[in-house]
Design a protein around this motif. Sequence first.
Motif, PDB file in Angstrom:
ATOM      1  N   UNK A 161       3.801  21.112  33.023  1.00 43.13           N
ATOM      2  CA  UNK A 161       2.551  20.511  33.469  1.00 43.13           C
ATOM      3  C   UNK A 161       1.551  20.427  32.327  1.00 43.13           C
ATOM      4  N   UNK A 162       1.402  21.517  31.595  1.00 38.19           N
ATOM      5  CA  UNK A 162       0.395  21.524  30.547  1.00 38.19           C
ATOM      6  C   UNK A 162       0.782  20.658  29.367  1.00 38.19           C
ATOM      7  N   UNK A 212       2.348  17.872  29.641  1.00 37.87           N
ATOM      8  CA  UNK A 212       1.996  16.533  30.075  1.00 37.87           C
ATOM      9  C   UNK A 212       0.500  16.305  29.962  1.00 37.87           C
ATOM     10  N   UNK A 213      -0.254  17.338  30.389  1.00 34.50           N
ATOM     11  CA  UNK A 213      -1.718  17.213  30.352  1.00 34.50           C
ATOM     12  C   UNK A 213      -2.186  17.024  28.919  1.00 34.50           C
ATOM     13  N   UNK A 214      -1.566  17.753  27.995  1.00 35.18           N
ATOM     14  CA  UNK A 214      -1.940  17.632  26.584  1.00 35.18           C
ATOM     15  C   UNK A 214      -1.736  16.210  26.088  1.00 35.18           C
ATOM     16  N   UNK A 262      -1.420  13.477  27.822  1.00 38.32           N
ATOM     17  CA  UNK A 262      -2.297  12.523  28.493  1.00 38.32           C
ATOM     18  C   UNK A 262      -3.710  12.595  27.949  1.00 38.32           C
ATOM     19  N   UNK A 263      -4.170  13.806  27.675  1.00 33.67           N
ATOM     20  CA  UNK A 263      -5.543  13.947  27.178  1.00 33.67           C
ATOM     21  C   UNK A 263      -5.692  13.226  25.843  1.00 33.67           C
ATOM     22  N   UNK A 264      -4.698  13.412  24.974  1.00 30.80           N
ATOM     23  CA  UNK A 264      -4.783  12.759  23.670  1.00 30.80           C
ATOM     24  C   UNK A 264      -4.769  11.251  23.835  1.00 30.80           C
ATOM     25  N   UNK A 265      -3.899  10.805  24.738  1.00 30.34           N
ATOM     26  CA  UNK A 265      -3.792   9.379  24.986  1.00 30.34           C
ATOM     27  C   UNK A 265      -5.104   8.801  25.488  1.00 30.34           C
ATOM     28  N   UNK A 266      -5.687   9.484  26.495  1.00 30.55           N
ATOM     29  CA  UNK A 266      -6.950   9.008  27.058  1.00 30.55           C
ATOM     30  C   UNK A 266      -8.035   8.970  25.992  1.00 30.55           C
ATOM     31  N   UNK A 305      -7.546   6.047  23.657  1.00 40.29           N
ATOM     32  CA  UNK A 305      -7.871   4.764  24.270  1.00 40.29           C
ATOM     33  C   UNK A 305      -9.360   4.578  24.398  1.00 40.29           C
ATOM     34  N   UNK A 306     -10.032   5.646  24.792  1.00 40.56           N
ATOM     35  CA  UNK A 306     -11.483   5.537  24.941  1.00 40.56           C
ATOM     36  C   UNK A 306     -12.140   5.231  23.615  1.00 40.56           C
TER      37      UNK A 306
END
Lengths: 217, 475
Positions: free
Chosen positions: A53-54, A56-58, A60-64, A67-68
Motif C-alpha cells: 500500500x505504501x 503505491x502511495x509513494x 502516486x504522490x510523486x506522480x501527482x 503533474x501538478x
Amino acid sequence: MAGRGRGRGQNVSFNIEQLGFGRGEAVPVSVTQPPPLFPTLENRPLPLIKDVEYEYILVTQKDLNTRMRNSSFHLNTAIEIQEIQQIHNPSYEKELPVLWNRMPTELKKSIAKKLGIEKLKTVKSGKKKKIEDPDKIFAKLEKKEIVESEGEGMCDGKEDEDEKEKSDDEKVEVEDDIEEEIDEEMDEGTDYASNYFDNGEGYLDEDDNLDEGEAQF
Amino acid sequence: MWEARVKKALAVMIQHNLVKFEASERNNNIAEYSIIHHNVYCLLRYPKYLYMIKRIYGTSEEILLEILLNLGQASASNVIFQSANRLKEANDDSEISDPSALHQSFLKLAQDNFIIRCPKLADNASMQKVPTLVVEEKEKFTVPHLEIGPIAKLLKENATQLGEHSDSEVIWRVNHERFDVELRNVILVNAAARRVDSTAGELYHLILKLWRECSNPDSPTTNALSFNVIKDAVRKNEGSSPVLLEHFEQYLRVLYEDTSSLITKVGDAGGGQFILNYSIVFENLACATLDSIVLERFGSKALRLFRLTRIQKFMEQDQMQNIAMIPAKEAKMFTYKLLEHNFLQIKELKKGTSNFAPVKSFILFHVDLPQQVARTALEASYKGLFNAMVRQMHDLTDNKRLLDKHARLETLLESLRGEGLPEDELAYLSDSMTAAEKSLVARIHSMNDHLTLGQTQADDTILILESYLKFSSMT
C-alpha cells in the motif's frame, strides 16, 4: 509567620522526602540554559512501514506532484518567470484552465491588466466608451486569453463594467465602476510619479524589470 | 504587478476547492475569501484516495479520480475526455478506449458519493460581480445526460481540448467528507483483521457497508442491524470466502465479544441487534495509539504506569509503584517523565485543616485523555509532519540544479535509447555525471521517499486522534 527564614530552611512548608529525595541525596543540578534544539533521542523510533500500500502511495504522490508542477496551475515565482522570459518568447503566457464564469469578476480583470492595456480614467457619470487601438500583438494575445466573454454578458455597460472585444483592431472598454475608479485615481491620476514614494514593498524583490523610468530626479 | 499574481493565485485556489468566496454583507460587489482548512490538509491524502478507489473499483475509476484531482473542478464530459486521453497515453496511443465505459465508471463514483456536484451558478450570476452559488440538495449526486458521441469523435481526432459541450455548467469535485468516512472505515476493518483474522476483516467490511446504508454518517452511533439482515447480506454477497459463509456466526460472535468494541450488541431482537459506537471504538483505538507512543518513547515500565493510571482513574504515587511492581526510584522517574510530557496530570487534594502545621495534601495522578494527552500527541504529530515537509522542501531546493541535471540526462538517455543508439555511446553520455553526483542523487531520492512515507504514516496517526477527538466531543 514566626521564625520566618530563621535558620537554614527550618520551617519550609514541604517535606524534602515528599519530593522523592531521601535524606542526604543530592538535589539535581538546576537548569541554566534552554534545552537543546535537537536533543539526542533516547530510544530509536520504529522503522517506517513499507508494504504494498505504501509503495503505491509513494509512487502516486510523486506522480501527482510532478503533474501538478507541470500543469498550468503551477504559478511561477518571480525568479522563474524571469528565467522563462529570457529563454522563451517574452510575451508568452499560458492560459489558466480555470472556470472563470464561476469566479468573482475582480479576479478576471488581472489577465487584461497584465498585458498593459491602459484603462483611461473615467468621469463620474453615465456611460462612456473609449475606443483604443492597441498594438496588433496585444490584440492577438488578448483574444486568445480572455475566456469569459459569454459569462460577462453583452449588456450595455450601464452601471457595470464589461470587457468586450469586437475585432482585432477595435477595443471597446467601458468602465464605470466607482470603486475601481478610486483605485485608479490612487495609481494614475496624480501629478506625481506613482513610484516616487517607495513604500518599501519591493525591497527584496529581485525582479529587475520593474518600471523605474519615471522617478529619476 | 503583485496584484495580478495574487488574483491568479486566488483563482487557482478557488478552482481547487481550497478557498471559497462569498459576497460581503456590506457591499455586494466585493467578495470575501476564506480558506477551507480541511481541504488544504486533505491535499496530503490524495494518494490514499486513489489507492482506496483502486481497491474498491478499478483502474478506470482511479484515472477518473486522478483527472478530477488534477483539474480541481470540472464537468463530467471533460473528466471523461481527459481520462480517455490519459489512458491512450498510457497505452502508447495504440487503442482508443471507449468513453462509454468511462461514463459507467463515472456513474458508479457518483452513486457512491465519492464525487459531488459543486453548487451551481444562480440565474442572475452573470450580472453579478460576485456570483452567488446555490447548493441543490437533491441533485448533489445526479449525473446529467452526457453526449458520448462528440467525445468519442474528438478522441479519434486526437484533440487536446474538449471545447463546448452540453453539460459544461454541471461541475463536479471530489467529496472529501465521503473519503474521510472511507478512510475511517479502512482503519476499522484493518483493526478487525489484525485483532482476529482477515476473514473477520471481510465480515466487518460487509457489516460496515450495511451500517452506512442505514444510518446517518454524522451521528456517533449507527442504527441497529439485526442478525438476520447480516446473515442475508453475507449469503448474498458474491465476494464472500467460503470460510466466511461457513463460520460467519462464530466470527460475528468473536467480534462483538471482543473488548475493542468493534461491534456492540444492544439487544436480542431478530437474533441480536448490533451497532457500532464510534466514540468507544475510537477511544480504544486512540488509547492503543497513545500506548504505543508511550512504549516507544519511554519504555515498557512507563507504559505499565500509564495504563494503570488510565484504568484506575486516580492514583497516588505509592499506590502506583506497588500495583505496577516497579521499584520506587524508577517509578518516580517515569512518573515525572510522563508528567513532563503531559501524559499524566496532577490533582491535589488538600487534607490539612490547622493553619499552623504544614499543609499535607494528597497528590493524585490521572490521565486526562481527551484534553491533554490526545491533543498533545496530535500537536506532536502535526509538528512531525510539518518538519518532514520542511526538510523535504529544503533538500529539494538545495539540490535543485543537481536533480534537474540528472532528470535531463535521464530523459536524454531514454530518448536516445529508444532511437537505437548503441550502448557504448550511451555509457559515454551517462559519464557526464560523475559517480559521486549520481550517488548523491540516489541518496536524495531515497531521503525524499523516506520523508514522504513518514508524512503519510504521520497522517494515519493524525486521522485516528482527530476522529477520536471529534467523536468524544459529540457525546
